[in-house]
Design an enzyme around this catalytic site. Structure first.
Site, mmCIF file in Angstrom:
data_model
loop_
_atom_site.group_PDB
_atom_site.id
_atom_site.type_symbol
_atom_site.label_atom_id
_atom_site.label_comp_id
_atom_site.label_asym_id
_atom_site.label_seq_id
_atom_site.Cartn_x
_atom_site.Cartn_y
_atom_site.Cartn_z
ATOM 1 N N GLY A 1 8.079 14.302 -6.881
ATOM 2 C CA GLY A 1 8.567 15.409 -6.066
ATOM 3 C C GLY A 1 8.840 16.619 -6.937
ATOM 4 N NE ARG A 2 8.695 22.477 -4.725
ATOM 5 C CZ ARG A 2 9.496 23.401 -4.242
ATOM 6 N NH1 ARG A 2 10.681 23.599 -4.752
ATOM 7 N NH2 ARG A 2 9.108 24.143 -3.235
ATOM 8 C CB CYS A 40 4.222 11.537 -7.953
ATOM 9 S SG CYS A 40 3.515 12.952 -7.093
#
Length: 197
Positions: free
Chosen positions: A89-90, A119
């Site tokens: 994610g961020r 990720c």
């Protein structure tokens, strides 16, 4: 089954599936998962972001849920944990700027403890300088970052010793299965009940 104490690094706008699914799955199996975030305590929340793959040049992003943290970040003693989970994610983009996050990450590699990263979580591993000589994967746009950190890139769920990496949440089934194998967690596969005619 041996119960493990697992540390999960979260942060604001962590990817929704990538924090919720491992957290719930590992707890469901019987492991103790401590979800933490710098500058936050148990009971605080991290907003999540839902990343999806809808045919654009990169992922789309939508608001997710509020993920509740279970422990205080300042109380983390890495030596008390058996394994580490780093979702994407961020959040990893800025979590990698915390020296404490990098020190925690280095501990797990120095002690050869199981680590599962997914990720954009590879951004933290690259910043912690723990990828040299490894074979791993992450979100495809991070290939240059991973190679720059001295690792060999693959485009699939990869296990290198005690490190298990995947590209994004669609890899969950294989990624989590590999991580459970590294943990030595034997999950009995029950046969589905026969449907009544």
């Amino acid at each position: 089954m041996t119960e493990h104490r697992i540390l999960l690094l979260a942060g604001d706008f962590v990817e929704d599936y990538e924090v919720m699914v491992p957290f719930q799955a590992l707890e469901m199996i019987g492991h103790e998962v401590h979800a933490v975030c710098p500058e936050k305590e148990a009971g605080d929340t991290c907003p999540t972001a839902i990343h999806d793959f809808e045919g654009d040049q990169t992922y789309t992003e939508k608001p997710g849920h509020q993920f509740e943290l279970t422990h205080d970040f300042d109380a983390v003693e890495p030596s008390e944990y058996d394994a580490l989970v780093v979702p994407g994610g961020r959040a990893p983009e800025y979590l990698r700027t915390y020296d404490e996050v990098l020190e925690i990450t280095r501990h797990f590699f120095a002690e050869d403890k199981p680590v599962a990263a997914l990720c954009h979580g590879l951004q933290i591993l690259a910043a912690a300088d723990v990828l040299e000589g490894r074979t791993c994967t992450g979100y495809p746009a991070l290939e240059a970052d991973v190679r720059g950190a001295g690792a060999e890139w693959t485009g699939e769920v990869t296990r290198d010793g005690n490190l298990v990496t995947g590209q994004a949440w669609p890899d969950h089934p294989e990624w989590l299965a590999e991580f459970l194998e590294v943990l030595g967690t034997d999950v009995d596969h029950a046969e589905p009940a026969a449907a009544d005619d």
